[in-house]
Design an enzyme around this catalytic site. Structure first.
Site, PDB file in Angstrom:
ATOM      1  N   THR A   1      13.259   0.412  -1.011  1.00 11.70           N
ATOM      2  CA  THR A   1      14.144  -0.516  -0.155  1.00 11.70           C
ATOM      3  C   THR A   1      15.133  -1.300  -0.769  1.00 11.70           C
ATOM      4  O   THR A   1      15.178  -1.425  -2.093  1.00 11.70           O
ATOM      5  CB  THR A   1      13.021  -1.535   0.282  1.00 11.70           C
ATOM      6  OG1 THR A   1      13.599  -2.662   1.140  1.00 11.70           O
ATOM      7  CG2 THR A   1      12.392  -2.187  -0.697  1.00 11.70           C
TER       8      THR A   1
ATOM      9  N   ALA B   1       3.906   2.750   3.873  1.00 13.54           N
ATOM     10  CA  ALA B   1       4.257   1.494   3.108  1.00 13.54           C
ATOM     11  C   ALA B   1       3.863   0.101   3.773  1.00 13.54           C
ATOM     12  O   ALA B   1       3.739   0.323   5.181  1.00 13.54           O
ATOM     13  CB  ALA B   1       5.541   1.397   2.745  1.00 13.54           C
TER      14      ALA B   1
ATOM     15  N   ASP C   1      -6.083   7.485   2.397  1.00 14.93           N
ATOM     16  CA  ASP C   1      -6.320   6.097   1.893  1.00 14.93           C
ATOM     17  C   ASP C   1      -5.639   5.941   0.571  1.00 14.93           C
ATOM     18  O   ASP C   1      -6.088   6.475  -0.474  1.00 14.93           O
ATOM     19  CB  ASP C   1      -7.632   5.683   1.941  1.00 14.93           C
ATOM     20  CG  ASP C   1      -7.635   4.000   1.338  1.00 14.93           C
ATOM     21  OD1 ASP C   1      -6.897   3.326   1.073  1.00 14.93           O
ATOM     22  OD2 ASP C   1      -8.730   3.736   1.595  1.00 14.93           O
TER      23      ASP C   1
ATOM     24  N   TYR D   1       7.205  -8.683  -1.450  1.00 18.41           N
ATOM     25  CA  TYR D   1       7.557  -7.220  -0.820  1.00 18.41           C
ATOM     26  C   TYR D   1       8.301  -6.225  -1.820  1.00 18.41           C
ATOM     27  O   TYR D   1       8.062  -5.209  -2.148  1.00 18.41           O
ATOM     28  CB  TYR D   1       8.133  -7.389   0.559  1.00 18.41           C
ATOM     29  CG  TYR D   1       8.799  -6.126   0.893  1.00 18.41           C
ATOM     30  CD1 TYR D   1       8.004  -5.203   1.441  1.00 18.41           C
ATOM     31  CD2 TYR D   1       9.959  -5.814   1.201  1.00 18.41           C
ATOM     32  CE1 TYR D   1       8.370  -3.866   1.878  1.00 18.41           C
ATOM     33  CE2 TYR D   1      10.324  -4.476   1.732  1.00 18.41           C
ATOM     34  CZ  TYR D   1       9.536  -3.661   1.928  1.00 18.41           C
ATOM     35  OH  TYR D   1       9.985  -2.517   2.553  1.00 18.41           O
TER      36      TYR D   1
ATOM     37  N   GLY E   1       4.310   5.127  11.529  1.00 18.74           N
ATOM     38  CA  GLY E   1       5.172   4.593  11.133  1.00 18.74           C
ATOM     39  C   GLY E   1       6.373   5.301  11.645  1.00 18.74           C
ATOM     40  O   GLY E   1       6.460   6.314  11.996  1.00 18.74           O
TER      41      GLY E   1
END
Length: 299
Positions: free
Chosen positions: A101, A60, A36, A125, A10
């Site tokens: 976020t 994420a 995981d 989300y 990412g």
């Protein structure tokens, strides 16, 4: 120090893997199948095997629109998985860094959101990320949550790369001009985390060092304003750029609702940690330099 990063490919993980070794940290970055977030035993084993001094969750589920139809997957990664990873760190007495976020807010407040502002996600989300925050804080008292927004970098999929691709294909491009926020470059976020690490490792539970903090770039703008800056920089580097057309959110419907006002008040991280928002315009220039190959010079 030994740093375990959840995530490897990412945007933030890539920047952390480059940034942290410069401070002498030994970095291990893991993602499935080695780590995981749906496997509690596997998470505990990974933390045990790497024996870190701090754990950073840079993993994420970020497909905002797909989350509307993939609720279980979004919650498995962003909520349950984050909580399990925080708990595994807590079991070894380790501090935990978790990235969240602006989507935890509805985006209709009319002013920059402080950390203690009421949360009210408008989509799956945001709901999954908010539940992740709660799970992390419940599992590990030595957790710091960094809420950020509009993350971009030369890596992965993001707004800068999308604009450059579409700008090369089209004569004109319509971009929403009534959603407000601040671009945040993964390089600057990684730099902030690098600066936080020594203090977090030393701080006891209950310290003001932990808790929820906001950190984005500065100054505030709109998606249209950000696009204009991208194309200005691209034109300066010899790229063909499109005509940019401002539109409203209503003219560009998406499966998930975006916050109309994603501005985050970053005052607390300035006061507590001395970290100030980076100027995204300088970071954009750095990003464009990495993405755009200069035209060949005629000899």
């Amino acid at each position: 120090m030994r740093v375990l990063i959840a995530g490897r490919t990412g945007q933030l993980a890539v920047e952390l893997m480059e940034r942290l070794p410069r401070d002498g940290h030994l970095v291990t970055a893991l993602e499935p199948p080695d780590l995981d977030l749906a496997d509690s035993a596997g998470i505990a084993a990974a933390v045990e095997a790497t024996a870190p001094d701090i754990v950073v969750n840079a993993a994420a589920y970020t497909a905002v629109d797909k989350a509307e139809s993939q609720r279980d997957l979004a919650f498995a990664v962003n909520a349950t998985g984050a909580g399990l990873l925080a708990a595994a760190a807590a079991a070894r007495g380790l501090p935990f860094v978790h990235v969240s976020t602006d989507y935890v807010f509805r985006g209709d407040g009319g002013a920059p959101y402080a950390e203690d502002a009421p949360t009210d996600p408008a989509g799956v989300y945001g709901e999954s990320k908010l539940e992740g925050e709660r799970a992390v804080l419940a599992a590990n008292p030595r957790s710091i949550i960094l809420r950020t927004a509009w993350v971009c970098s030369p890596h992965g999929n993001n707004f800068v790369k999308t604009m450059l691709r579409l700008g090369a294909e089209r004569e004109s491009l319509s971009v929403v001009d009534d959603q407000h926020g601040a671009p945040t470059f993964a390089h600057d976020l990684a730099d902030a985390i690098a600066r936080l690490i020594p203090g977090l490792v030393a701080a006891p539970a209950g310290s003001d060092a932990f808790g929820i903090f906001h950190l984005t770039g500065a100054p505030w703008t709109t998606w249209h304003g950000f696009a204009a800056a991208i194309f200005e920089g691209a034109a300066q580097r010899g790229q063909r750029v499109p005509r940019l057309v401002p539109i409203t959110t209503a003219q560009y419907p998406t499966p998930a609702r975006r916050p109309a006002d994603a501005r985050l008040d970053c005052g607390r991280i300035i006061r507590v940690h001395g970290i100030h928002p980076a100027d995204w315009r300088r970071s954009l220039s750095r990003c464009l330099a990495a993405l755009i190959t200069p035209p060949e010079t005629m000899s």
